[in-house]
Write an enzyme that holds these catalytic residues in place. Structure first.
Site, PDB file in Angstrom:
ATOM      1  N   LYS A  19     -12.819   2.702  -3.943  1.00 33.01           N
ATOM      2  CA  LYS A  19     -14.162   2.962  -3.400  1.00 33.01           C
ATOM      3  C   LYS A  19     -15.081   3.255  -4.577  1.00 33.01           C
ATOM      4  O   LYS A  19     -14.782   4.135  -5.386  1.00 33.01           O
ATOM      5  CB  LYS A  19     -14.098   4.151  -2.439  1.00 33.01           C
ATOM      6  CG  LYS A  19     -15.425   4.841  -2.152  1.00 33.01           C
ATOM      7  CD  LYS A  19     -15.290   5.822  -0.999  1.00 33.01           C
ATOM      8  CE  LYS A  19     -16.092   7.100  -1.227  1.00 33.01           C
ATOM      9  NZ  LYS A  19     -15.950   8.053  -0.124  1.00 33.01           N
ATOM     10  N   ASP A  28     -19.813   3.546  -1.449  1.00 40.61           N
ATOM     11  CA  ASP A  28     -20.348   4.750  -0.810  1.00 40.61           C
ATOM     12  C   ASP A  28     -21.662   5.127  -1.495  1.00 40.61           C
ATOM     13  O   ASP A  28     -21.682   5.431  -2.686  1.00 40.61           O
ATOM     14  CB  ASP A  28     -19.335   5.900  -0.951  1.00 40.61           C
ATOM     15  CG  ASP A  28     -19.773   7.164  -0.222  1.00 40.61           C
ATOM     16  OD1 ASP A  28     -20.850   7.163   0.407  1.00 40.61           O
ATOM     17  OD2 ASP A  28     -19.017   8.167  -0.282  1.00 40.61           O
ATOM     18  N   LYS A  54     -14.159  13.555   8.123  1.00 37.51           N
ATOM     19  CA  LYS A  54     -13.852  14.669   7.210  1.00 37.51           C
ATOM     20  C   LYS A  54     -13.787  15.926   8.068  1.00 37.51           C
ATOM     21  O   LYS A  54     -14.801  16.303   8.678  1.00 37.51           O
ATOM     22  CB  LYS A  54     -14.964  14.846   6.174  1.00 37.51           C
ATOM     23  CG  LYS A  54     -14.989  13.792   5.088  1.00 37.51           C
ATOM     24  CD  LYS A  54     -16.099  14.083   4.099  1.00 37.51           C
ATOM     25  CE  LYS A  54     -16.195  12.966   3.079  1.00 37.51           C
ATOM     26  NZ  LYS A  54     -17.413  13.086   2.245  1.00 37.51           N
TER      27      LYS A  54
END
Ligand code: OSB
Ligand code: MG
Length: 370
Positions: free
Chosen positions: A161, A189, A263
């Protein structure tokens, strides 16, 4: 279970290398640990709030304060408590999901240790290994980025990522895709760094077969994400915007979240995280487990959560050594063949290195139950 005492421990750990995102550069982590003592045993939780309110409104000083002044007195005033009651008892308080999640986690760890049950069994996880992805920061030069990515490829990570921001997006993605080849999972991201007018620019990322683009627009901009999702091919994934089961359901319904990053800290705990997972399974929305640069406490618990069947994409659950020279647990998470083993011991499955923790503790506050 009767709660007897809460210890708030602040520890400080240097990162192995600076971690730069669109909201700033971290070089060390200032972490709040919660240690709860009950009539049935003890438990630990890690608060993922950062030093400054830049990822979300929460920050570690505020988390410590709201727990000490509001959450702990309320939680202990109501008699016996189970982890499943914590969110309900704290519901009168607005916001502060990371602080709530940490307290729930400590109570849950104590409860599961007392029962001899591991978190992943409690949550309903079915796997003993999960694929491991790594989050790669922004660098001053493309050469540095490619050197870091090559290192992570050599370490065996299952996917990469890349953190992006305006001025650091298409070219880094193009070069990393060239470096890692067409097969390896790659995603980006933005941590809210773009705006509604950036759709044409972000569409250029469609050429690189990305798994997803995570949180391109501000937290509140659900309509903007829905429009972007319709305008580009790369699937839009939400992180910061998803703060509860309700926001997850709304974002899915409105077409703003083709994929969701879960999360536990951001949504108020592991139990709300599981409810969001269940919703996403029901709606056929892929989920994956995000990270907040956790120590071995949070990393173990995240691995347990990510063992649930709906977590079909690799999470940001990297080896502890990706961020830390030394972890606070006796058996830090490692990556083998692109996978992390889900801890099996009771509770969240970690054992703490107490001597090391004592050495990096910067403050301790102890609160007794009334
Ligand atoms: O947006 O996913 C994020 C770290 C801190 C705050 C926010 C994020 C991150 C990461 C790193 O990307 C995740 C990790 O590996 O722990
Ligand atoms: Mg993110």
């Amino acid at each position: 279970m009767h709660l007897q005492r809460l210890e708030l421990r602040r520890i400080e750990l240097d990162l192995v290398t600076p971690f730069r995102t669109s909201f700033g550069t971290q070089t060390r982590r200032d972490i709040l640990l919660l240690h709860v003592t009950t009539d049935e045993g003890e438990g630990w939780g890690e608060c993922v709030a950062m030093t400054e309110p830049v990822y979300s409104a929460e920050f570690v000083d505020a988390a410590a304060l709201v727990i000490a002044e509001h959450f702990w007195p309320t939680l202990t005033a109501g008699g016996a408590v189970s982890a499943a009651d914590v969110a309900t008892r704290l519901d009168p308080y607005a916001g502060h999901p990371m602080a709530k999640a940490a307290l729930e986690a400590a109570v849950l760890d104590a409860e599961l240790r007392a029962a001899g049950v591991n978190l992943h069994a409690y949550l309903g996880g079915r796997r003993d290994h999960i694929p491991s992805g790594v989050s790669v920061g922004i660098f001053d030069t493309l050469d540095e980025l490619l050197g870091q990515v090559q290192g992570y490829v050599d370490d065996g990570y299952a996917r990469i990522k890349l953190k992006i921001e305006p001025g650091w997006d298409v070219e880094p993605v193009r070069l990393v895709r060239e470096l890692i080849g067409p097969e390896m999972g790659l995603q980006v991201d933005a941590n809210t760094a773009y705006g509604r007018t950036d759709a044409d620019h972000l569409r250029r990322l469609d050429d690189y077969d990305l798994l997803l683009i995570e949180q391109p627009l501000p937290e509140e901009d659900i309509l903007g994400h829905a429009r972007l999702a319709a305008a580009i091919e790369t699937p839009v994934c939400l992180d910061e915007s998803i703060v509860s089961l309700q926001t997850a359901e709304d974002a899915i319904e409105l077409g703003a979240a083709e994929i969701i990053n879960i999360k536990p800290g951001r949504v108020g705990g592991y139990l709300e995280a599981r409810r969001i997972h269940d919703l996403c399974v029901d709606r056929d929305v892929p989920v994956w487990c995000g990270g907040m640069v956790e120590t071995g406490i949070g990393r173990a618990a995240n691995a347990a959560l990510a063992a649930l069947p709906g977590f079909t994409l690799p999470g940001d659950i990297s080896a502890a050594s990706r961020f830390y020279h030394r972890d606070i647990v006796t058996e830090p998470i490692t990556v083998h063949d692109g996978e992390v083993a889900v801890p099996e011991g009771p509770g969240m499955g970690f054992e703490l290195d107490h001597d090391f923790i004592d050495g990096i503790t910067t403050s301790t506050t102890t609160l007794d139950a009334p």
